[in-house]
Design an enzyme around this catalytic site. Structure first.
Site, PDB file in Angstrom:
ATOM      1  N   LYS A   1       0.841  -1.207   0.000  1.00  4.97           N
ATOM      2  CA  LYS A   1       0.000   0.000   0.000  1.00  4.97           C
ATOM      3  C   LYS A   1       0.871   1.251   0.000  1.00  4.97           C
ATOM      4  O   LYS A   1       0.616   2.197  -0.754  1.00  4.97           O
ATOM      5  CB  LYS A   1      -0.926  -0.006   1.232  1.00  4.97           C
ATOM      6  CG  LYS A   1      -2.051  -1.014   1.115  1.00  4.97           C
ATOM      7  CD  LYS A   1      -2.823  -1.184   2.421  1.00  4.97           C
ATOM      8  CE  LYS A   1      -3.849  -2.306   2.291  1.00  4.97           C
ATOM      9  NZ  LYS A   1      -4.486  -2.678   3.565  1.00  4.97           N
TER      10      LYS A   1
ATOM     11  N   ASP B   1     -10.813   3.482   4.350  1.00  2.53           N
ATOM     12  CA  ASP B   1     -11.222   2.071   4.275  1.00  2.53           C
ATOM     13  C   ASP B   1     -12.739   1.932   4.257  1.00  2.53           C
ATOM     14  O   ASP B   1     -13.270   0.865   3.963  1.00  2.53           O
ATOM     15  CB  ASP B   1     -10.665   1.303   5.487  1.00  2.53           C
ATOM     16  CG  ASP B   1      -9.517   0.384   5.109  1.00  2.53           C
ATOM     17  OD1 ASP B   1      -9.354   0.112   3.899  1.00  2.53           O
ATOM     18  OD2 ASP B   1      -8.789  -0.052   6.020  1.00  2.53           O
TER      19      ASP B   1
ATOM     20  N   GLN C   1      -4.321  -1.156   9.624  1.00  2.00           N
ATOM     21  CA  GLN C   1      -4.246  -2.509   9.076  1.00  2.00           C
ATOM     22  C   GLN C   1      -4.859  -3.505  10.063  1.00  2.00           C
ATOM     23  O   GLN C   1      -4.477  -3.548  11.233  1.00  2.00           O
ATOM     24  CB  GLN C   1      -2.767  -2.863   8.786  1.00  2.00           C
ATOM     25  CG  GLN C   1      -2.563  -4.191   8.101  1.00  2.00           C
ATOM     26  CD  GLN C   1      -3.165  -4.254   6.704  1.00  2.00           C
ATOM     27  OE1 GLN C   1      -3.088  -3.315   5.926  1.00  2.00           O
ATOM     28  NE2 GLN C   1      -3.800  -5.374   6.386  1.00  2.00           N
TER      29      GLN C   1
END
Ligand code: NAP
Length: 294
Positions: free
Chosen positions: A54, A121, A98
């Site tokens: 990422k 997200d 994460q």
């Protein structure tokens, strides 16, 4: 019939290119560089690989990535303090924590603490609620990628019979919401669904997100249907070698479907492309600039 292969790698690369061009335009016109903070707690090897991928993609798009790492023993209070710091930092337009998090930390509490405007997200309850209400929302990246891939085959999804197998909060439910917003007629199937093959055979668009390797067989698919395979499953073949397969038995289904995503190289690459897109959108909204139409 042999299905058209929906090449997620190529489509994601095009999308990333568009985001990079728009990011360069933003820097040139407004002196704004989108910034994303990627938070990793602990040393989980798979999570570390995802975070590196990422961070690299963010840099390649011309954005600024900040890695923030906490020890596996970090407390929930420490992580909440870091989230508060990132929420307040004007250089940070997107925050990505994460998952999974260590056991001592309540992931729901952490995700709820992220500023919804920076929630790239799309897991914060406010964004989940807005998506469910049909309001503009930051939508989760993998579901967004699924819908973008489906639209490469059907530019309008209106009126299509769509079946989503899986009802998780990170894939199945948001895919359902996004397809509803596109005016598809959506059925969500799960482990208690009766006669799943018959339900799947109704679908013009079938999205499989179960985590069950090659579960969807050739005779579950309506001839000509579009099949989006979200699954990423590591299996060991008869030769003893391990490989990645989806939730769809590709070699059977490609003979029946009209279009299908491969695994790997289908939905997977779209997830990072959509993360970049969400970060760009978040940056524009936070700076009261029009959102890019990519
Ligand atoms: P999950 O949280 O485990 O949810 C799986 C869903 O599938 C559940 O709703 C479950 O039903 C349903 N299911 C399980 N077995 C079933 C069966 N035999 N028949 C019908 N439904 C069944 O998984 P997830 O997080 O949504 O992930 C799904 C897959 O997508 C995994 O392979 C994962 O690795 C992959 N994934 C890929 C990406 C990407 O970037 N490409 C991102 C995220 C996830 P119940 O609710 O009834 O238990």
């Amino acid at each position: 019939m042999t299905a058209r292969i929906i090449n997620g790698t190529t489509i994601a690369a095009e999308q990333r290119g568009k985001v990079a061009r728009e990011t360069a335009r933003l820097a040139a016109a407004h002196n704004i560089v989108p910034g994303i903070a990627v938070v990793l707690v602990g040393e989980d090897p798979a999570s570390s690989v995802y975070v590196r991928a990422k961070t690299k993609a963010v840099a390649e798009a011309g954005m600024r990535a900040t890695d923030r790492k906490l020890a596996a023993s970090a407390s929930e209070a420490e992580l909440l303090a870091l989230i508060a710091e990132l929420n307040a930092d004007p250089q940070v337009n997107g925050i990505l924590v994460q998952l999974p998090l260590p056991k001592q930390i309540d992931a729901h509490r952490i995700i709820s603490a992220i500023d919804p405007a920076k929630d790239v997200d799309g897991f914060n309850p406010l964004n989940v609620g807005r998506l469910a209400r049909g309001l503009p929302a930051m939508a989760p990246c993998t579901p967004l990628g699924c819908v973008m891939l489906a639209k490469t085959v059907h530019p309008s999804l209106a009126g299509l019979e769509a079946v989503v197998i899986g009802r998780s909060n990170i894939v199945g439910k948001p895919v359902m919401q996004l397809l509803l917003a596109e005016n598809a007629t959506v059925t969500v199937a799960h482990s208690r669904t009766r006669d799943l093959p018959a339900v799947c055979r109704r679908a013009d668009l079938l999205v499989a997100a179960t985590g069950r390797p090659e579960m969807v067989r050739g005779d579950w698919v309506k001839p000509g249907a579009t099949v989006i395979d979200v699954g990423i499953n590591r299996v060991t073949g008869a030769d003893g070698k391990s490989r990645i397969v989806g939730d769809v038995a590709f070699s059977e289904v490609e003979k029946v479907a009209g279009a299908i995503t491969p695994v790997p190289g289908g939905v997977g690459p779209m997830t990072i492309a959509c993360l970049l897109l969400n970060t760009l959108r978040a940056t524009c909204v936070q700076n009261r600039l029009p959102e890019p139409t990519l």
